[in-house]
Write an enzyme that holds these catalytic residues in place. Sequence first.
Site, PDB file in Angstrom:
ATOM      1  N   THR A 100      -6.019   5.277  -5.615  1.00 12.76           N
ATOM      2  CA  THR A 100      -7.094   4.405  -6.075  1.00 12.76           C
ATOM      3  C   THR A 100      -8.388   4.566  -5.292  1.00 12.76           C
ATOM      4  O   THR A 100      -8.370   4.946  -4.109  1.00 12.76           O
ATOM      5  CB  THR A 100      -6.627   2.933  -5.970  1.00 12.76           C
ATOM      6  OG1 THR A 100      -7.702   2.049  -6.291  1.00 12.76           O
ATOM      7  CG2 THR A 100      -6.166   2.607  -4.553  1.00 12.76           C
ATOM      8  N   TYR A 124      -4.231  -4.424  -0.842  1.00 11.94           N
ATOM      9  CA  TYR A 124      -3.872  -3.454  -1.883  1.00 11.94           C
ATOM     10  C   TYR A 124      -4.324  -2.049  -1.493  1.00 11.94           C
ATOM     11  O   TYR A 124      -3.535  -1.097  -1.537  1.00 11.94           O
ATOM     12  CB  TYR A 124      -4.492  -3.863  -3.209  1.00 11.94           C
ATOM     13  CG  TYR A 124      -4.468  -2.772  -4.258  1.00 11.94           C
ATOM     14  CD1 TYR A 124      -3.283  -2.379  -4.838  1.00 11.94           C
ATOM     15  CD2 TYR A 124      -5.649  -2.127  -4.641  1.00 11.94           C
ATOM     16  CE1 TYR A 124      -3.251  -1.366  -5.799  1.00 11.94           C
ATOM     17  CE2 TYR A 124      -5.625  -1.127  -5.598  1.00 11.94           C
ATOM     18  CZ  TYR A 124      -4.426  -0.745  -6.171  1.00 11.94           C
ATOM     19  OH  TYR A 124      -4.403   0.261  -7.103  1.00 11.94           O
TER      20      TYR A 124
END
Length: 288
Positions: A100, A124
């Site tokens: 990501t 995250y």
Amino acid sequence: MRILLTGAAGQLGRELKRSLACLGDVIARDRQQLDLAQADALRTAVHAAAPTVIVNAAAYTAVDKAETEPAVADAINALAPAILAEEAKRLGALLIHYSTDYVFDGSKTAPYTEDDAPNPLAAYGRSKLAGEQAIAASGARHLIFRTSWVYGLHGANFLKTMLRLGRERDELRVVDDQFGAPTWTRHLADATALILARKEVPNGLYHLAGAGETNWYGYAEAIFAEAQRSGLMNKSPVVHRIASANYPLPAPRPANSRLDCAKFRRDFDLALPDWRTGLIDCLADARF
């Protein structure tokens, strides 16, 4: 080719199952069949499948929730990829993994390259970075694709949220100071299949996202314009620009999520289409 696909019921996994089918035997496992948080079960599943390729489309993606349960995010995004890499090395298999833009803090003014130092802002992003690092250190053959603003017709994502809210409300407020490139899951899946079909596959980390750039406000406006043009919505809500400071969330987001995909284009002679093309094609699928 014998491919073990994790996260097969997710927004990316569904598209990968379709795209990879032509390459050989796809052993598709969803979370009910294979929970990546269960380390022993994960090892057992890989042993039983004996794949030549592992495609890991499973991930913990609840960005805000990860702030209160970082151990769960780490189990799925960090420990599970480490186990998959260890098993891939043992089998001599190739591991394909998706990461990501949230591994970066967004402070850079230009698009991020693979050589830029990661500095995640939240749990995250830290968990995804740990997964990347574990794979890279494992010695397994691997491809890590960092992508951004992933969406599709399945799962939870910005596109589906906007379409739902646009039907429920007359006005919406969307941030306009976070920049990146929306990436359609089908484009990611098809690129993965094209790469796997090659005789030789390089090893390493690549940025892979839709071409072009926008902000969340611009993305929302494009969604409503195309949804109305294609007949998915009768009318569009009024969308107001706001600053991120006026929409606080538990997990901070990078202001700059733009990824430089030049290395991917150079090594694979391949690039994803412009994000607007992906949006148009995705919404065309939604009509059927």
